[in-house]
Design an enzyme around this catalytic site. Structure first.
Site, PDB file in Angstrom:
ATOM      1  N   LYS A  38      32.150  11.615  51.871  1.00 23.21           N
ATOM      2  CA  LYS A  38      32.210  11.456  53.321  1.00 23.21           C
ATOM      3  C   LYS A  38      32.951  10.166  53.658  1.00 23.21           C
ATOM      4  CE  LYS A  38      29.192  11.141  57.393  1.00 23.21           C
ATOM      5  NZ  LYS A  38      27.819  11.007  57.896  1.00 23.21           N
TER       6      LYS A  38
ATOM      7  N   LYS B  18      29.914   7.717  50.164  1.00 24.23           N
ATOM      8  CA  LYS B  18      29.992   7.572  51.611  1.00 24.23           C
ATOM      9  C   LYS B  18      30.647   6.226  51.919  1.00 24.23           C
ATOM     10  CE  LYS B  18      27.253   7.554  55.860  1.00 24.23           C
ATOM     11  NZ  LYS B  18      25.903   7.699  56.439  1.00 24.23           N
TER      12      LYS B  18
END
Length: 330
Positions: free
Chosen positions: A254, A196
């Site tokens: 992400k 992320k």
């Protein structure tokens, strides 16, 4: 050798293009993010995410039924916590009658077979908008990981199938896995946000949950001390492999479209399912450009969705899931 091999023969019409297409999207590819808010009769459109909504629990029921009828079988829950319930340590996250816990039960009551994943992070509950507990101006790692484990147990008790830690604290997967095992939740899965990045694409999401970091003296103004530097590639593989070693069942990249290289690298390296999150900023850009008439909404939506699958995603978390499936279903 040309002219014996003419590649265009396989592109001549829609029938042959469909027959030889390498990458196929189905409803089973999608994880649907859902935003939940306190109240009754509420379906609030998120201003920076046109045609996407926050639902009160009573209207969440209808949305879940619609998703299931479309063939969408998995949801990822997020909650917008009232300001008066926010603090530095996220105490409300452990409330057995909290919004997340009630949302899990609502989904399961309406549709018992729906797979329920839950966001595990402090930022919706934090007075400072951070994913961790703050002590002396620092985001402290280990106390945060311990708290996230307690939050995960609370979600499992409410009926969650998977918990999805999105915080990027070191060691939190092992801490959560051990806590779940100790409490007997051996079948509760973990989908880790393993790669992320500290991205500018998250702005509309933070609007949706009112969870942006606050701008205060002696408090970090961004999440760069725990989310990854977007210039790094090999770090993503290291983070992901560590999460798998610690007990993650599914790993995630992400954001999505700007990180297809990372998605492919990780897919090539690991032996667990790989998810990708087409985040709020990506959604908002497509919406804004299509509203201006600069892009064809549905074509861009489908093209980016195929790109995730082609790059290696087993699971696609997307705000476009319903729209894509409606097109697929004709």
């Amino acid at each position: 050798m040309f002219p014996l091999r003419r590649n265009r023969r396989l592109r001549a019409n829609d029938a042959i293009r469909s027959l030889v297409r390498e990458t196929i999207i189905t409803p089973n590819d999608f994880l649907v993010p859902l935003f939940v808010v306190e109240g009754k009769g509420l379906k609030d459109e998120i201003p920076s995410m046109p045609n996407y909504f926050r639902y009160s629990l009573d209207l969440l029921e209808g949305e879940v039924k619609e998703l299931w009828n479309l063939g969408l079988k998995s949801v990822l829950l997020f909650v917008k916590v009232p300001d008066n319930l926010k603090d530095n340590k996220g105490a409300e996250a452990l409330n057995p009658d909290g919004l997340m816990q009630r949302a899990i039960k609502t989904v399961k009551n309406v549709c018992p077979d729906m797979l329920v994943m839950t966001d595990v992070a402090l930022d919706p509950y934090s007075a400072y908008g951070h994913d961790g507990i703050i002590e002396n101006g620092l985001i402290v790692n280990d106390p945060t990981a311990e708290f996230l484990a307690e939050m995960s147990i609370s979600h499992a008790e409410a009926g969650a199938n998977f918990v999805a830690p999105s915080d990027m604290m070191d060691g939190r997967i092992l801490t959560i896995r051990e806590a779940l095992e100790d409490e007997g939740f051996i079948n509760t899965g973990i989908m880790s946000y393993s790669a992320k990045y500290a991205s500018a694409f998250y702005g509309p999401f933070r609007d949706a949950l009112d969870s942006a970091p606050v701008d205060l003296v002696d408090i970090p103004k961004d999440k760069k001390t725990y989310q990854m530097d977007f210039g790094n590639r090999f770090e993503a593989i290291k983070e992901t492999e560590m999460d798998i070693d610690e007990g993650a069942d599914i790993v995630m990249v992400k954001p999505g479209i700007s990180y297809l290289d990372i998605l492919r690298e990780i897919k090539n390296e690991v032996d667990v399912p790989v998810a990708v999150y087409q985040v709020s900023g990506e959604y908002a850009m497509i919406k804004a450009a299509s509203e201006k008439g600069w892009l064809d909404h549905d074509q861009i939506m489908m093209e980016t969705t195929i790109a995730f699958k082609r790059a290696g995603a087993d699971i696609i978390a997307s705000y476009f899931a319903k729209d894509v499936v409606k097109i697929l279903n004709g």
